[in-house]
Design a protein around this motif. Structure first.
Motif, mmCIF file in Angstrom:
data_model
loop_
_atom_site.group_PDB
_atom_site.id
_atom_site.type_symbol
_atom_site.label_atom_id
_atom_site.label_comp_id
_atom_site.label_asym_id
_atom_site.label_seq_id
_atom_site.Cartn_x
_atom_site.Cartn_y
_atom_site.Cartn_z
ATOM 1 N N ILE A 99 15.275 -26.772 39.314
ATOM 2 C CA ILE A 99 13.986 -26.380 39.892
ATOM 3 C C ILE A 99 13.186 -25.628 38.832
ATOM 4 C CG2 ILE A 99 12.851 -25.034 41.695
ATOM 5 C CD1 ILE A 99 15.470 -25.379 43.359
ATOM 6 N N ILE A 100 11.937 -26.037 38.659
ATOM 7 C CA ILE A 100 11.045 -25.358 37.716
ATOM 8 C C ILE A 100 9.884 -24.772 38.515
ATOM 9 C CG2 ILE A 100 9.517 -25.594 35.720
ATOM 10 C CD1 ILE A 100 11.319 -27.918 34.819
ATOM 11 N N ASP A 101 9.735 -23.456 38.408
ATOM 12 C CA ASP A 101 8.654 -22.733 39.074
ATOM 13 C C ASP A 101 7.538 -22.555 38.059
ATOM 14 O OD1 ASP A 101 6.996 -20.767 40.279
ATOM 15 O OD2 ASP A 101 8.706 -19.990 41.418
ATOM 16 N N VAL A 102 6.375 -23.166 38.318
ATOM 17 C CA VAL A 102 5.282 -23.136 37.344
ATOM 18 C C VAL A 102 4.259 -22.028 37.622
ATOM 19 C CG1 VAL A 102 5.523 -25.575 36.737
ATOM 20 C CG2 VAL A 102 3.921 -24.937 38.543
ATOM 21 N N ARG A 103 4.618 -21.093 38.506
ATOM 22 C CA ARG A 103 3.712 -19.971 38.759
ATOM 23 C C ARG A 103 3.732 -19.005 37.575
ATOM 24 N NH1 ARG A 103 5.899 -17.278 43.886
ATOM 25 N NH2 ARG A 103 7.860 -17.899 42.892
ATOM 26 N N GLU A 104 2.757 -18.107 37.550
ATOM 27 C CA GLU A 104 2.694 -17.095 36.501
ATOM 28 C C GLU A 104 3.809 -16.075 36.705
ATOM 29 O OE1 GLU A 104 0.668 -17.291 33.833
ATOM 30 O OE2 GLU A 104 0.006 -19.201 34.684
ATOM 31 N N GLY B 217 2.087 -29.955 41.395
ATOM 32 C CA GLY B 217 1.699 -31.361 41.417
ATOM 33 C C GLY B 217 1.127 -31.795 40.077
ATOM 34 N N ARG B 218 0.297 -30.931 39.474
ATOM 35 C CA ARG B 218 -0.269 -31.234 38.151
ATOM 36 C C ARG B 218 0.847 -31.276 37.107
ATOM 37 N NH1 ARG B 218 -4.296 -27.609 39.790
ATOM 38 N NH2 ARG B 218 -3.831 -26.055 38.193
ATOM 39 N N ALA B 219 1.777 -30.316 37.183
ATOM 40 C CA ALA B 219 2.901 -30.292 36.236
ATOM 41 C C ALA B 219 3.758 -31.542 36.402
ATOM 42 C CB ALA B 219 3.746 -29.039 36.453
ATOM 43 N N ALA B 220 3.990 -31.942 37.658
ATOM 44 C CA ALA B 220 4.803 -33.128 37.932
ATOM 45 C C ALA B 220 4.136 -34.379 37.358
ATOM 46 C CB ALA B 220 5.042 -33.283 39.433
ATOM 47 N N GLN B 221 2.833 -34.509 37.559
ATOM 48 C CA GLN B 221 2.115 -35.672 37.028
ATOM 49 C C GLN B 221 2.180 -35.702 35.506
ATOM 50 O OE1 GLN B 221 -1.727 -35.109 38.983
ATOM 51 N NE2 GLN B 221 -1.364 -36.950 40.194
ATOM 52 N N PHE B 222 1.997 -34.545 34.879
ATOM 53 C CA PHE B 222 2.051 -34.470 33.422
ATOM 54 C C PHE B 222 3.432 -34.881 32.913
ATOM 55 C CE2 PHE B 222 3.339 -32.091 29.655
ATOM 56 C CZ PHE B 222 2.460 -32.626 28.725
ATOM 57 N N LEU B 223 4.478 -34.273 33.489
ATOM 58 C CA LEU B 223 5.842 -34.566 33.028
ATOM 59 C C LEU B 223 6.235 -36.011 33.306
ATOM 60 C CD1 LEU B 223 7.651 -31.229 33.931
ATOM 61 C CD2 LEU B 223 7.119 -32.095 31.638
ATOM 62 N N VAL C 267 7.791 -26.459 41.499
ATOM 63 C CA VAL C 267 7.387 -25.532 42.556
ATOM 64 C C VAL C 267 6.258 -24.635 42.059
ATOM 65 C CG1 VAL C 267 8.189 -23.614 44.016
ATOM 66 C CG2 VAL C 267 9.761 -25.453 43.431
ATOM 67 N N CYS C 268 5.319 -24.320 42.949
ATOM 68 C CA CYS C 268 4.303 -23.303 42.655
ATOM 69 C C CYS C 268 3.992 -22.576 43.963
ATOM 70 C CB CYS C 268 3.054 -23.912 42.021
ATOM 71 S SG CYS C 268 2.057 -24.917 43.139
ATOM 72 N N ARG C 269 2.835 -21.951 44.063
ATOM 73 C CA ARG C 269 2.499 -21.191 45.266
ATOM 74 C C ARG C 269 2.247 -22.113 46.463
ATOM 75 N NH1 ARG C 269 -2.214 -20.140 47.064
ATOM 76 N NH2 ARG C 269 -2.620 -18.530 48.579
ATOM 77 N N SER C 270 1.410 -23.152 46.255
ATOM 78 C CA SER C 270 1.035 -23.992 47.389
ATOM 79 C C SER C 270 1.262 -25.489 47.170
ATOM 80 C CB SER C 270 -0.443 -23.758 47.735
ATOM 81 O OG SER C 270 -1.254 -24.159 46.648
ATOM 82 N N ALA D 260 6.110 -30.066 48.051
ATOM 83 C CA ALA D 260 4.860 -29.947 48.801
ATOM 84 C C ALA D 260 4.825 -28.627 49.571
ATOM 85 C CB ALA D 260 4.723 -31.117 49.761
ATOM 86 N N GLY D 261 3.680 -27.975 49.547
ATOM 87 C CA GLY D 261 3.517 -26.720 50.280
ATOM 88 C C GLY D 261 3.916 -25.492 49.488
ATOM 89 N N GLY D 262 4.655 -25.695 48.399
ATOM 90 C CA GLY D 262 5.032 -24.601 47.520
ATOM 91 C C GLY D 262 5.763 -23.459 48.198
ATOM 92 N N MET D 263 5.708 -22.298 47.550
ATOM 93 C CA MET D 263 6.424 -21.126 48.055
ATOM 94 C C MET D 263 5.838 -20.610 49.368
ATOM 95 S SD MET D 263 9.056 -20.662 46.206
ATOM 96 C CE MET D 263 9.623 -19.017 46.634
ATOM 97 N N LEU D 264 4.603 -20.984 49.668
ATOM 98 C CA LEU D 264 4.021 -20.592 50.960
ATOM 99 C C LEU D 264 4.794 -21.228 52.100
ATOM 100 C CD1 LEU D 264 0.178 -20.839 50.264
ATOM 101 C CD2 LEU D 264 1.570 -18.765 50.454
#
Length: 98
Positions: free
Chosen positions: A21-26, A70-76, A62-65, A87-91
């Motif tokens: 799992i990769i969390d792309v949040r700050e 999704g952007r990171a997933a598309q890039f990778l 994973v990110c906040r929402s 989907a839905g992230g940490m929220l």
């Protein structure tokens, strides 16, 4: 792009599955709590740290929402990685956090 719900990821974690799992949040967002097995790579650093990733593995982003992950997933995905967006992230996450 493949997606999983937070509940689906939580069930896999609870079953003891080893997930990448990769969390792309700050960093400050992650300090408030992350999925215990997650590695933090802020979205802005994904391009520069993708050499740390293994193309033979499947990664859950994973990110906040769900937007940044999704952007990171598309890039990778475009770089040949096997990735799934949570989907839905940490929220939406109801499991344990560290």
């Amino acid at each position: 792009m493949k997606e999983m719900t937070a509940k689906e990821v939580e069930l896999l974690v609870n079953e003891g599955k080893v997930l990448d799992i990769i969390d792309v949040r700050e960093v400050d967002e992650v300090a408030a709590g992350k999925i215990p097995a997650a590695v933090n790579i802020p979205l802005g650093l994904v391009e520069f740290r993708m050499h740390e990733l293994d193309k033979s593995k499947e990664y859950i982003m994973v990110c906040r929402s769900g937007g940044r992950s999704g952007r990171a997933a598309q890039f990778l995905e475009g770089q040949g990685f096997d990735v799934i967006n949570m989907a839905g992230g940490m929220l939406s996450w109801e499991g344990k956090v560290k």
